[in-house]
Design a protein around this motif. Structure first.
Motif, short mmCIF file in Angstrom:
data_model
loop_
_atom_site.label_atom_id
_atom_site.label_comp_id
_atom_site.label_asym_id
_atom_site.label_seq_id
_atom_site.Cartn_x
_atom_site.Cartn_y
_atom_site.Cartn_z
N UNK A 144 17.61 -25.87 2.23
CA UNK A 144 16.17 -25.64 2.19
C UNK A 144 15.75 -25.28 0.77
N UNK A 145 14.66 -25.87 0.30
CA UNK A 145 14.11 -25.54 -1.01
C UNK A 145 12.79 -24.80 -0.87
N UNK A 146 12.51 -23.91 -1.80
CA UNK A 146 11.26 -23.14 -1.72
C UNK A 146 10.04 -23.98 -2.05
N UNK A 147 10.16 -24.89 -3.02
CA UNK A 147 9.03 -25.73 -3.42
C UNK A 147 9.55 -26.83 -4.32
N UNK A 148 8.74 -27.87 -4.50
CA UNK A 148 9.21 -29.06 -5.19
C UNK A 148 8.80 -29.13 -6.66
N UNK A 149 8.11 -28.13 -7.20
CA UNK A 149 7.61 -28.22 -8.57
C UNK A 149 8.76 -28.31 -9.57
N UNK A 150 8.94 -29.46 -10.18
CA UNK A 150 10.01 -29.63 -11.17
C UNK A 150 9.72 -28.86 -12.44
N UNK A 151 8.44 -28.75 -12.78
CA UNK A 151 8.03 -27.95 -13.94
C UNK A 151 6.84 -27.08 -13.55
N UNK A 152 6.62 -26.04 -14.34
CA UNK A 152 5.49 -25.15 -14.12
C UNK A 152 4.75 -24.94 -15.44
N UNK A 153 3.41 -24.80 -15.39
CA UNK A 153 2.66 -24.58 -16.62
C UNK A 153 2.76 -23.12 -17.07
N UNK A 154 3.01 -22.90 -18.34
CA UNK A 154 3.07 -21.55 -18.91
C UNK A 154 2.19 -21.51 -20.15
N UNK A 155 2.07 -20.32 -20.72
CA UNK A 155 1.27 -20.18 -21.93
C UNK A 155 1.86 -20.96 -23.09
N UNK A 156 3.17 -21.26 -23.02
CA UNK A 156 3.85 -21.96 -24.11
C UNK A 156 4.16 -23.42 -23.77
N UNK A 157 3.52 -23.94 -22.72
CA UNK A 157 3.80 -25.30 -22.29
C UNK A 157 4.50 -25.32 -20.95
N UNK A 158 5.15 -26.41 -20.64
CA UNK A 158 5.80 -26.52 -19.34
C UNK A 158 7.25 -26.02 -19.39
N UNK A 159 7.68 -25.39 -18.28
CA UNK A 159 9.04 -24.90 -18.15
C UNK A 159 9.62 -25.39 -16.83
N UNK A 160 10.97 -25.44 -16.71
CA UNK A 160 11.58 -25.89 -15.46
C UNK A 160 11.18 -25.01 -14.28
N UNK A 161 10.92 -25.64 -13.14
CA UNK A 161 10.55 -24.91 -11.94
C UNK A 161 11.61 -25.02 -10.86
N UNK A 162 11.23 -24.64 -9.65
CA UNK A 162 12.17 -24.67 -8.52
C UNK A 162 12.74 -26.05 -8.28
N UNK A 163 11.91 -27.07 -8.43
CA UNK A 163 12.36 -28.43 -8.17
C UNK A 163 13.56 -28.82 -9.02
N UNK A 164 13.63 -28.29 -10.24
CA UNK A 164 14.77 -28.58 -11.12
C UNK A 164 16.06 -28.02 -10.53
N UNK A 165 15.98 -26.82 -9.96
CA UNK A 165 17.15 -26.20 -9.35
C UNK A 165 17.55 -26.97 -8.09
N UNK A 166 16.57 -27.29 -7.27
CA UNK A 166 16.84 -28.00 -6.02
C UNK A 166 17.48 -29.36 -6.30
N UNK A 167 16.98 -30.05 -7.32
CA UNK A 167 17.54 -31.36 -7.66
C UNK A 167 18.96 -31.23 -8.19
N UNK A 168 19.25 -30.16 -8.94
CA UNK A 168 20.60 -29.94 -9.44
C UNK A 168 21.57 -29.72 -8.28
#
Length: 261
Positions: A144-168
């Motif tokens: 089970x994965x919490x969410x599919x967002x591969x990246x997330x928006x931050x103040x410094x640009x995009x960073x890896x999100x939950x989707x990156x972990x789930x895909x790994x």
């Protein structure tokens, strides 16, 4: 436009990192004055609703825990409905693990005794987590994965999100998740509709991502608004099969849209 409720994404729509986006507070106030209910819906699994509400209040937006629905809330609901009492091995940050524990999810720190693996956002993701996934996931263990967002928006640009972990985890185990919660999952859509108490065809969904926000709204019959303050761009629109009803520069433009201005 007959709209009584609004589902509003947080990261990329109301906030960017810890910063309130321009005009967001006034827009939320205007939506609340016009509509029966406004619900904040986020795929960020790391922050509990009460903490999100406190953060919003500090930034000038009145909010209570019940005004916020997160992908961890949806994950807990899914586990209760489908894997109640089954020991779950989390591959996720401590804040997610704490929320699962606080919600009564049975957790195990031994991957070989797990009946469920829960993967999510994890800034300290390590080789040993991949080994644990291999040890835990067999044909009888749910993934089970919490969410599919591969990246997330931050103040410094995009960073890896939950989707990156789930895909790994999926890659190393050669196993696709049995369920990924958060937007646009059916579980999350149902929870949002229940929380709003308004028919979905009388709701507007406002978010910054085509694949999660707009997709969920489209599937459930909501009016969909894509804002340009987050992840999806006009170029993404041209290449996507998902089509929002409206594309606006920011959340601050939504009250005027609903008023027909």
């Amino acid at each position: 436009m007959n709209v009584r409720g609004a589902v509003v994404d947080l990261d990329g729509t109301v906030l960017r990192g810890e910063t309130l986006l321009p005009g967001a507070a006034d827009a939320v106030t205007a939506l609340r004055e016009r509509l029966d209910r406004v619900l904040f819906l986020t795929n960020n699994p790391t922050v509990a609703p009460r903490e999100y509400a406190a953060r919003l209040r500090e930034l000038g937006i009145d909010a209570a825990a019940e005004d916020v629905l997160t992908s961890t809330d949806a994950t807990v609901a899914y586990l209760r409905e489908n894997h109640a009492g089954e020991p779950a091995f989390p591959i996720a940050e401590a804040s997610i693990v704490d929320q699962l524990r606080d919600a009564g999810v049975a957790l195990t720190d031994d991957p070989e005794t797990a009946e469920v693996v829960v993967a999510g956002y994890h800034r300290e993701f390590h080789y040993r987590d991949l080994q644990a996934a291999i040890d835990a996931l067999d044909d009888e263990t749910a993934f089970v994965g919490t969410d599919r967002d591969a990246t997330i928006p931050t103040e410094d640009g995009r960073s890896p999100g939950s989707g990156a972990i789930i895909r790994a985890v999926a890659g190393v185990t050669e196993r696709e998740p049995d369920a990924v919660l958060g937007k646009p999952s059916a579980t999350t859509a149902r929870l949002a509709a229940d929380r709003l108490g308004v028919p979905t065809d009388e709701c507007v969904l406002v978010g910054d991502r085509l694949d999660t926000d707009v997709s969920m709204g489209e599937r459930t019959g909501m009016t969909t608004v894509l804002v340009r303050t987050g992840v999806s761009t006009d170029a993404d629109l041209a290449d996507s099969d998902v089509e929002p009803d409206y594309v606006l520069d920011s959340l601050s433009d939504v009250p005027g849209l609903l008023a027909g201005e």
